[in-house]
Motif scaffolding. Sequence first.
Motif, short mmCIF file in Angstrom:
data_model
loop_
_atom_site.label_atom_id
_atom_site.label_comp_id
_atom_site.label_asym_id
_atom_site.label_seq_id
_atom_site.Cartn_x
_atom_site.Cartn_y
_atom_site.Cartn_z
N ASN A 280 -51.31 -0.77 3.11
CA ASN A 280 -52.53 -0.90 2.29
C ASN A 280 -52.51 0.04 1.08
O ASN A 280 -53.51 0.67 0.75
CB ASN A 280 -53.78 -0.63 3.13
N GLY A 281 -51.36 0.15 0.42
CA GLY A 281 -51.25 0.99 -0.76
C GLY A 281 -50.93 2.44 -0.48
O GLY A 281 -50.80 3.24 -1.41
N TRP A 282 -50.82 2.81 0.79
CA TRP A 282 -50.49 4.18 1.17
C TRP A 282 -49.04 4.25 1.64
O TRP A 282 -48.55 3.35 2.31
CB TRP A 282 -51.37 4.65 2.32
N PHE A 283 -48.36 5.35 1.30
CA PHE A 283 -47.03 5.59 1.85
C PHE A 283 -47.19 6.33 3.17
O PHE A 283 -47.79 7.42 3.22
CB PHE A 283 -46.19 6.43 0.88
N ALA A 284 -46.67 5.74 4.24
CA ALA A 284 -46.76 6.35 5.57
C ALA A 284 -45.56 7.28 5.77
O ALA A 284 -44.42 6.83 5.77
CB ALA A 284 -46.78 5.27 6.65
N THR A 285 -45.82 8.56 5.92
CA THR A 285 -44.75 9.56 5.95
C THR A 285 -43.97 9.60 7.25
O THR A 285 -42.83 10.07 7.29
CB THR A 285 -45.32 10.96 5.69
N GLY A 286 -44.59 9.15 8.35
CA GLY A 286 -43.96 9.30 9.66
C GLY A 286 -44.24 10.65 10.29
O GLY A 286 -43.77 10.93 11.39
N ASP A 287 -45.02 11.48 9.62
CA ASP A 287 -45.37 12.79 10.15
C ASP A 287 -46.77 12.74 10.76
O ASP A 287 -47.70 12.22 10.15
CB ASP A 287 -45.34 13.86 9.05
N ILE A 288 -46.89 13.31 11.94
CA ILE A 288 -48.18 13.37 12.63
C ILE A 288 -48.85 14.69 12.29
O ILE A 288 -48.24 15.75 12.35
CB ILE A 288 -47.99 13.26 14.16
N GLY A 289 -50.12 14.62 11.89
CA GLY A 289 -50.80 15.84 11.48
C GLY A 289 -52.29 15.79 11.73
O GLY A 289 -52.83 14.82 12.27
N VAL A 290 -52.96 16.85 11.31
CA VAL A 290 -54.42 16.97 11.40
C VAL A 290 -54.94 17.45 10.04
O VAL A 290 -54.18 17.94 9.21
CB VAL A 290 -54.84 17.98 12.49
N ILE A 291 -56.24 17.30 9.83
CA ILE A 291 -56.90 17.88 8.65
C ILE A 291 -57.92 18.90 9.15
O ILE A 291 -58.74 18.60 10.03
CB ILE A 291 -57.60 16.82 7.79
N HIS A 292 -57.85 20.08 8.59
CA HIS A 292 -58.80 21.13 8.95
C HIS A 292 -60.11 20.93 8.16
O HIS A 292 -60.13 20.21 7.15
CB HIS A 292 -58.20 22.50 8.68
N PRO A 293 -61.18 21.57 8.57
CA PRO A 293 -62.46 21.41 7.87
C PRO A 293 -62.40 21.75 6.38
O PRO A 293 -63.17 21.21 5.60
CB PRO A 293 -63.39 22.38 8.62
N ASP A 294 -61.47 22.64 5.98
CA ASP A 294 -61.36 22.99 4.57
C ASP A 294 -60.51 22.00 3.77
O ASP A 294 -60.27 22.20 2.59
CB ASP A 294 -60.79 24.40 4.41
N GLY A 295 -60.05 20.92 4.43
CA GLY A 295 -59.27 19.89 3.73
C GLY A 295 -57.79 20.12 3.74
O GLY A 295 -57.04 19.29 3.20
N TYR A 296 -57.30 21.20 4.33
CA TYR A 296 -55.87 21.48 4.38
C TYR A 296 -55.21 20.71 5.52
O TYR A 296 -55.71 20.71 6.65
CB TYR A 296 -55.61 22.98 4.56
N LEU A 297 -54.08 20.06 5.22
CA LEU A 297 -53.34 19.30 6.22
C LEU A 297 -52.36 20.21 6.95
O LEU A 297 -51.85 21.18 6.39
CB LEU A 297 -52.55 18.16 5.57
N GLU A 298 -52.11 19.87 8.19
CA GLU A 298 -51.12 20.60 8.98
C GLU A 298 -50.33 19.62 9.84
O GLU A 298 -50.90 18.80 10.54
CB GLU A 298 -51.80 21.63 9.89
N ILE A 299 -49.02 19.69 9.73
CA ILE A 299 -48.15 18.83 10.53
C ILE A 299 -48.13 19.30 11.97
O ILE A 299 -48.03 20.50 12.24
CB ILE A 299 -46.71 18.83 9.96
N LYS A 300 -48.20 18.34 12.87
CA LYS A 300 -48.03 18.64 14.29
C LYS A 300 -46.66 18.17 14.78
O LYS A 300 -46.10 18.75 15.70
CB LYS A 300 -49.14 17.97 15.11
#
Length: 441
Positions: A280-300
């Motif tokens: 749907n127009g997004w590139f799927a990285t294959g990396d599993i992650g989370v978003i913190h409340p401040d908007g910063y992404l972190e790979i799991k």
Amino acid sequence: MVLRHRVLACIDDIDTPTGVRFGQSEYEQLVQRGNPGYTGELVQDEWDPIALNYTSGTTSAPKGVVYSHRGAYLSTLSQILGWEMGNAPVYLWSLPMFHCNGWTFTWGVAARGGTNVCLCNTTAKDMYHNIAEHAVTHMCCAPVVFNVLLEAKPHERREITSPVEILTGGAPPPASLLPEIERLGFHVTHGYGLTETAGPALVCEWQRKWNKLPQQDQAKLKARQGISLLALSDADVKDLDTMASVPRDGETMGEIVLRGSSIMKGYFKDPEATSNAFRNGWFATGDIGVIHPDGYLEIKDRSKDVIISGGENISSVELESVLYRHPRVLEAAVVAMPHPKWGESPCAFISVKKNYNGDTNDVVKESDIIAYCKKNLPRFMVPKRVEFMAELPKTSTGKIHKFQLRALAQNFVVTENLPGKIITGPIQLSASGQVNTQVQG
């Protein structure tokens, strides 16, 4: 060596547009053949291809990634602005130029009027010598290079008199290593990207208020992948089945997706893989992650590296970060191995730091590692097997080659309290997928 010094340029390509074979030339001779009045070719379409780069093949077969002029320009601009690379930097090439065009710094250093300091080998002695000799200001590297610098012998080191900016990525840097490397005189910025994004697409933008936190907390924050660079239109973590964004709670996991002009045009002569890479127009990285409340992404984890044991998802990255805190662990990688009851279980591959006598593996044992993990992890995450290696297999860009480790782990049988063996030889895969290597003990 610096490019103004004597460098042999081995260029032998009969498939150039002119059909002219360059052969071998001294660097100065090659430069002298240039035309100072050459104005360059005008780009007719900014979406035309500019470069073909291959993925490193850590999780699957390498694929050719096609960059556009527009994407390369915007990525380069984002890097030099986001990294605050000033005028006339002195850049140490501890990152291969062939990897994402050196994360676009083949262009970026030229854009800032910089000096390129080139290395034949990324040894501690060569890096420290060139940093001191040429007053290096910037360098890029995978986190594995941190260990090379930290493990340097006294005679290999040189004093770092002014801070050296390091942009690191390619794998999540162990938080335990960040304070150690910065004490040496390096200032670390953590970026995240893939070959498909022309190098770093996210950066852990540092916030001044974090300076007041304890050093251990600062290191954990710096290990996050962060927020998008200027060239990226958007970044998110989504459930790919519904394309719904996950809550910004730092806990709910999904796949990291990106979009923007800096994303690749596609995979070279592989329309099926190109189609599978976009949703749907997004590139799927294959990396599993989370978003913190401040908007910063972190790979799991990488999606292929998540270990599912008895219905529980185990993050290999989280387990590795605990292993890196062990005082004797130099390198660590965790992959899935078969388990007769739970389906999969974690298997840890480790190389250990040398002791003062220069020997390895004579102190730390598998039981030590497992006992350490039991104190710091839930029981279901504790590795069922620990294998010691003289050196973990790596790609040419310094990433640990989990593809080989997974193949090796598929041959293991879970046996409680089985002493780990030392794997000394290189891992080789046969055509049938069998692993050939040398084992001691």
